[in-house]
Design an enzyme around this catalytic site. Structure first.
Site, short mmCIF file in Angstrom:
data_model
loop_
_atom_site.label_atom_id
_atom_site.label_comp_id
_atom_site.label_asym_id
_atom_site.label_seq_id
_atom_site.Cartn_x
_atom_site.Cartn_y
_atom_site.Cartn_z
N GLY A 8 0.80 -1.22 0.00
CA GLY A 8 0.00 0.00 0.00
C GLY A 8 0.83 1.27 0.00
O GLY A 8 1.96 1.29 -0.48
N GLY A 19 -3.02 21.29 -0.14
CA GLY A 19 -3.09 20.34 -1.25
C GLY A 19 -4.47 20.32 -1.88
O GLY A 19 -5.44 19.96 -1.22
N ILE A 25 -7.89 13.83 -2.07
CA ILE A 25 -8.10 13.60 -0.64
C ILE A 25 -8.40 14.91 0.09
O ILE A 25 -9.33 14.97 0.91
CB ILE A 25 -6.87 12.90 -0.02
CG1 ILE A 25 -6.70 11.51 -0.63
CG2 ILE A 25 -7.02 12.81 1.49
CD1 ILE A 25 -5.44 10.79 -0.18
N GLY A 26 -7.65 15.95 -0.21
CA GLY A 26 -7.87 17.22 0.46
C GLY A 26 -9.25 17.79 0.18
O GLY A 26 -9.92 18.31 1.09
N LEU A 27 -9.70 17.69 -1.06
CA LEU A 27 -11.01 18.22 -1.42
C LEU A 27 -12.13 17.39 -0.82
O LEU A 27 -13.17 17.92 -0.41
CB LEU A 27 -11.15 18.29 -2.94
CG LEU A 27 -10.18 19.26 -3.63
CD1 LEU A 27 -10.33 19.19 -5.15
CD2 LEU A 27 -10.41 20.69 -3.15
N GLU A 40 -2.91 25.48 -2.54
CA GLU A 40 -2.38 24.59 -3.58
C GLU A 40 -1.18 25.22 -4.28
O GLU A 40 -1.23 26.39 -4.68
CB GLU A 40 -3.48 24.27 -4.59
CG GLU A 40 -3.03 23.59 -5.88
CD GLU A 40 -2.29 22.28 -5.65
OE1 GLU A 40 -1.28 22.04 -6.33
OE2 GLU A 40 -2.71 21.50 -4.76
N ASP A 48 -0.83 0.22 -4.69
CA ASP A 48 -0.18 1.51 -4.47
C ASP A 48 1.34 1.44 -4.49
O ASP A 48 2.00 2.46 -4.67
CB ASP A 48 -0.61 2.10 -3.12
CG ASP A 48 -2.07 2.54 -3.12
OD1 ASP A 48 -2.73 2.39 -4.16
OD2 ASP A 48 -2.53 3.03 -2.07
N HIS A 82 -36.52 6.88 -17.99
CA HIS A 82 -36.91 8.25 -17.65
C HIS A 82 -37.86 8.24 -16.45
O HIS A 82 -38.78 7.41 -16.40
CB HIS A 82 -37.61 8.92 -18.84
CG HIS A 82 -38.16 10.28 -18.51
ND1 HIS A 82 -37.36 11.41 -18.48
CD2 HIS A 82 -39.43 10.68 -18.19
CE1 HIS A 82 -38.12 12.44 -18.16
NE2 HIS A 82 -39.36 12.03 -17.98
#
Length: 333
Positions: free
Chosen positions: A7, A45, A49-51, A68, A178, A312
């Protein structure tokens, strides 16, 4: 056989050392354990993740400021998409300091004082926040594992080097997720894990990296798959663009306040109409992107999806109409 899935970990920012225990300067893990709603929150940042964390605390009542280093949010994503996203977040009360770097932090009893200056240098300014979230990215968790003792090689970013079948330099050790190259996404790692096991079992494991979706779980959500406009222009690929706003979608307009923000955008090959990229900002974007992923995986054209019946009223009708706009024109806008 061995499979390595170590990871990733938070990338440290030396001027702003994280200490989750005190709750003043936190990382994404600490941001989930803040004991009370901070009046002011600085997010260092402007990435995913930050947002996401900033969006949570903003909706709980915090005044959120995003700092940023680059000149825009989520630089790897489609520019038109992130520009609209930033505008929407501003409406929600977010403040943004772009092209700005943090050079110093001072923890005090009642908050944290951050010293910032322009990314290219200039006059420094100070501002105090109740809590600071460091969200400058993640790095592979490979340091200190003794990989070099096994003969496993890593690149300069600490990522384990693998071949097209996820094999490391040691033939019976595989690596996924990762800790190798590529986006740090759980579903990307899942696909790689399946492909690696299939390869070990003697089958033809494969991952199509052009069809790995990325989602920002904010309100509204943002989702993308495939190429951006900027990438297509840089590669000199001629393309068509179709888009459709959620403001013209009946389901989005009927839902809760804010659900009609955003749009669906489709990018297709100008000659073949094959879908090259899908970018969505709006309600349920993280679910809707799956239709784009499926279409790209099977080489669908915009017309293929546009001529497919969509129920619809549903949000997915916006996807259909964006595809109609890519090869002809939409009906309801």
């Amino acid at each position: 056989m061995r499979k390595t899935t170590t990871g990733s970990e938070v990338t440290p920012l030396p001027p702003v050392p994280v200490d989750n225990a005190t709750g003043k300067i936190v990382d994404s893990t600490g941001a989930l354990d803040i004991s009370s709603i901070p009046k002011s929150l600085a997010v260092i940042g402007g990435g995913v993740i930050g947002l996401e964390m900033g969006s949570v605390w903003s909706r709980l009542g915090s005044n959120v400021t995003v700092i940023e280093f680059m000149d825009r949010l989520c630089p790897a994503m489609d520019h038109e998409l992130t520009k609209k996203f930033q505008t929407t977040l501003k409406k929600q009360g977010f403040k943004f300091k772009l092209k700005t770097k943090v050079v110093k932090s001072e923890v005090q009893d009642d908050g944290v004082v951050l010293t910032t200056e322009p990314s290219k240098g200039g006059d420094a300014t100070e501002e105090k926040y109740d809590v600071v979230l460091v969200a400058t990215g993640r790095r592979p968790y490979t340091d200190g594992l003794g990989l070099e003792n096994l003969g496993i090689q890593t690149d300069k970013l600490g990522r384990i080097e693998v071949d097209d079948h996820f094999r490391t330099a040691v033939p019976n050790i595989y690596a996924i997720g990762d800790c190798i190259d590529g986006p740090m996404l759980a579903h990307k790692a899942e696909e790689e894990g399946i492909a690696a096991v299939e390869t070990i079992a003697g089958y033809a494991g494969h991952v199509n990296y052009d069809a790995i979706p990325g989602v920002i779980y904010t309100f509204p959500e943002v989702a993308s798959v495939g190429k951006t406009e900027e990438e297509l222009k840089e590669a000199n690929i001629e393309f068509n663009k179709g888009s459709f706003p959620f403001a013209a979608n009946s389901r989005a307009r009927a839902n809760a306040t804010g659900n009609s923000e955003g749009f669906v955008k489709i990018l297709t090959d100008k000659n073949t109409d094959r879908i090259l990229g899908v970018h969505i900002m709006g309600p349920n974007a993280g679910e809707m992107i799956a239709e784009g992923v499926l279409g790209m995986e099977y080489g669908a054209s915009a017309e293929d999806i546009a001529r497919t019946c969509h129920a619809h009223p549903t949000l997915s009708e916006a996807f259909k109409e964006a595809c109609m706009d890519a090869y002809d024109k939409p009906i309801h806008f």
